[in-house]
Design a protein around this motif. Structure first.
Motif, PDB file in Angstrom:
ATOM      1  N   THR A 111      44.782 103.205  31.464  1.00  0.00           N
ATOM      2  CA  THR A 111      44.306 102.016  32.173  1.00  0.00           C
ATOM      3  C   THR A 111      44.946 101.929  33.555  1.00  0.00           C
ATOM      4  O   THR A 111      44.271 101.652  34.550  1.00  0.00           O
ATOM      5  N   TRP A 112      46.245 102.180  33.635  1.00  0.00           N
ATOM      6  CA  TRP A 112      46.949 102.148  34.920  1.00  0.00           C
ATOM      7  C   TRP A 112      46.387 103.197  35.878  1.00  0.00           C
ATOM      8  O   TRP A 112      46.183 102.921  37.060  1.00  0.00           O
ATOM      9  N   ILE A 113      46.106 104.398  35.363  1.00  0.00           N
ATOM     10  CA  ILE A 113      45.546 105.462  36.204  1.00  0.00           C
ATOM     11  C   ILE A 113      44.206 105.014  36.794  1.00  0.00           C
ATOM     12  O   ILE A 113      43.948 105.188  37.988  1.00  0.00           O
ATOM     13  N   ARG A 114      43.353 104.432  35.947  1.00  0.00           N
ATOM     14  CA  ARG A 114      42.037 103.971  36.415  1.00  0.00           C
ATOM     15  C   ARG A 114      42.177 102.874  37.464  1.00  0.00           C
ATOM     16  O   ARG A 114      41.518 102.902  38.500  1.00  0.00           O
ATOM     17  N   ILE A 115      43.036 101.890  37.190  1.00  0.00           N
ATOM     18  CA  ILE A 115      43.228 100.774  38.121  1.00  0.00           C
ATOM     19  C   ILE A 115      43.794 101.269  39.451  1.00  0.00           C
ATOM     20  O   ILE A 115      43.411 100.782  40.521  1.00  0.00           O
ATOM     21  N   ALA A 116      44.696 102.265  39.403  1.00  0.00           N
ATOM     22  CA  ALA A 116      45.273 102.830  40.626  1.00  0.00           C
ATOM     23  C   ALA A 116      44.230 103.607  41.435  1.00  0.00           C
ATOM     24  O   ALA A 116      44.427 103.863  42.616  1.00  0.00           O
ATOM     25  N   GLY A 117      43.126 103.963  40.795  1.00  0.00           N
ATOM     26  CA  GLY A 117      42.059 104.675  41.488  1.00  0.00           C
ATOM     27  C   GLY A 117      42.279 106.170  41.622  1.00  0.00           C
ATOM     28  O   GLY A 117      41.599 106.830  42.409  1.00  0.00           O
ATOM     29  N   TYR A 118      43.217 106.701  40.850  1.00  0.00           N
ATOM     30  CA  TYR A 118      43.466 108.134  40.908  1.00  0.00           C
ATOM     31  C   TYR A 118      42.380 108.895  40.160  1.00  0.00           C
ATOM     32  O   TYR A 118      42.025 108.520  39.041  1.00  0.00           O
ATOM     33  N   PRO A 119      41.872 109.970  40.735  1.00  0.00           N
ATOM     34  CA  PRO A 119      41.008 110.844  39.946  1.00  0.00           C
ATOM     35  C   PRO A 119      41.844 111.441  38.806  1.00  0.00           C
ATOM     36  O   PRO A 119      43.005 111.808  39.016  1.00  0.00           O
ATOM     37  N   TYR A 120      41.275 111.492  37.629  1.00  0.00           N
ATOM     38  CA  TYR A 120      42.023 112.044  36.489  1.00  0.00           C
ATOM     39  C   TYR A 120      41.061 112.617  35.464  1.00  0.00           C
ATOM     40  O   TYR A 120      39.860 112.350  35.491  1.00  0.00           O
ATOM     41  N   ARG A 121      41.639 113.401  34.575  1.00  0.00           N
ATOM     42  CA  ARG A 121      40.891 113.968  33.458  1.00  0.00           C
ATOM     43  C   ARG A 121      41.695 113.706  32.197  1.00  0.00           C
ATOM     44  O   ARG A 121      42.913 113.865  32.181  1.00  0.00           O
ATOM     45  N   HIS A 122      41.009 113.287  31.136  1.00  0.00           N
ATOM     46  CA  HIS A 122      41.637 113.068  29.835  1.00  0.00           C
ATOM     47  C   HIS A 122      40.813 113.824  28.807  1.00  0.00           C
ATOM     48  O   HIS A 122      39.626 113.558  28.630  1.00  0.00           O
ATOM     49  N   GLU A 123      41.450 114.782  28.164  1.00  0.00           N
ATOM     50  CA  GLU A 123      40.773 115.577  27.139  1.00  0.00           C
ATOM     51  C   GLU A 123      41.463 115.359  25.799  1.00  0.00           C
ATOM     52  O   GLU A 123      42.692 115.339  25.726  1.00  0.00           O
ATOM     53  N   VAL A 124      40.660 115.209  24.752  1.00  0.00           N
ATOM     54  CA  VAL A 124      41.176 115.022  23.400  1.00  0.00           C
ATOM     55  C   VAL A 124      40.671 116.152  22.533  1.00  0.00           C
ATOM     56  O   VAL A 124      39.473 116.434  22.511  1.00  0.00           O
ATOM     57  N   ASP A 168      58.134  96.333  27.004  1.00  0.00           N
ATOM     58  CA  ASP A 168      57.637  94.962  27.138  1.00  0.00           C
ATOM     59  C   ASP A 168      56.244  94.934  27.753  1.00  0.00           C
ATOM     60  O   ASP A 168      55.393  94.142  27.354  1.00  0.00           O
ATOM     61  N   PHE A 169      56.022  95.808  28.729  1.00  0.00           N
ATOM     62  CA  PHE A 169      54.730  95.876  29.403  1.00  0.00           C
ATOM     63  C   PHE A 169      53.627  96.284  28.429  1.00  0.00           C
ATOM     64  O   PHE A 169      52.561  95.661  28.386  1.00  0.00           O
ATOM     65  N   VAL A 170      53.874  97.325  27.630  1.00  0.00           N
ATOM     66  CA  VAL A 170      52.885  97.779  26.647  1.00  0.00           C
ATOM     67  C   VAL A 170      52.652  96.702  25.597  1.00  0.00           C
ATOM     68  O   VAL A 170      51.503  96.409  25.240  1.00  0.00           O
ATOM     69  N   LEU A 171      53.708  96.074  25.120  1.00  0.00           N
ATOM     70  CA  LEU A 171      53.566  94.995  24.136  1.00  0.00           C
ATOM     71  C   LEU A 171      52.752  93.833  24.697  1.00  0.00           C
ATOM     72  O   LEU A 171      51.901  93.265  24.003  1.00  0.00           O
ATOM     73  N   MET A 172      53.009  93.473  25.934  1.00  0.00           N
ATOM     74  CA  MET A 172      52.290  92.365  26.553  1.00  0.00           C
ATOM     75  C   MET A 172      50.798  92.690  26.683  1.00  0.00           C
ATOM     76  O   MET A 172      49.953  91.846  26.388  1.00  0.00           O
ATOM     77  N   LEU A 173      50.471  93.913  27.069  1.00  0.00           N
ATOM     78  CA  LEU A 173      49.076  94.267  27.302  1.00  0.00           C
ATOM     79  C   LEU A 173      48.303  94.630  26.036  1.00  0.00           C
ATOM     80  O   LEU A 173      47.093  94.409  25.964  1.00  0.00           O
TER      81      LEU A 173
END
Length: 105
Positions: free
Chosen positions: A36-49, A16-21
Motif C-alpha cells: 500500500t505504501w509503495i502504491r501511495i508513494a507512486g513508485y513503479p513496482y512489481r509484486h509476484e506471488v 504500531d503503524f501496521v496494527l493501526m492500519l
C-alpha cells in the motif's frame, strides 16, 4: 548510521503503524502495508506471488542510500516474524526482495 535509523524505525514504529492500519500484526498484514505504501508513494513496482513466495521489485529512483534504508527497515521487520533469510537486491534506483511465508502462521 543509516542501518541503525532504519532498524530503530522498524522496531519502534512499524509494529504500531501496521496494527493501526490493519488491526493485526503478522507477515500478511505487514506485506500489505508495504505494498500500500509503495502504491501511495507512486513508485513503479512489481509484486509476484508463487505459492508461499512473494517477490517485490520497487523502482524508486532515489539513490542507493534510499535502497539501503528500505532494505534495512524491511529486513528488521521480517526478522520480527522469524524470516531470517530474505533475499534482497540493492541498486541505486531499485530494491528487490523475496520472502517465503510457508512456515509462518
Amino acid at each position: 548510521m543509516l542501518a541503525k535509523i532504519a532498524e530503530y524505525i522498524a522496531k519502534k514504529e512499524t509494529r504500531d503503524f501496521v496494527l493501526m492500519l490493519r488491526n493485526e500484526y503478522n507477515i500478511t498484514s505487514a506485506l500489505d502495508v508495504i505494498e500500500t505504501w509503495i502504491r501511495i508513494a507512486g513508485y513503479p513496482y512489481r509484486h509476484e506471488v508463487n505459492f508461499s513466495k512473494q517477490a517485490y521489485t520497487i523502482q524508486h529512483e532515489m539513490g542507493r542510500k534510499w535502497s539501503v534504508y528500505l532494505k534495512e527497515q524491511y529486513e528488521s521487520l521480517f526478522e520480527d516474524f522469524g524470516l531470517k533469510r530474505v533475499d534482497f537486491t540493492v541498486t541505486d534506483t531499485t530494491l528487490s526482495f523475496m520472502v517465503d511465508t510457508e512456515h509462518l502462521a
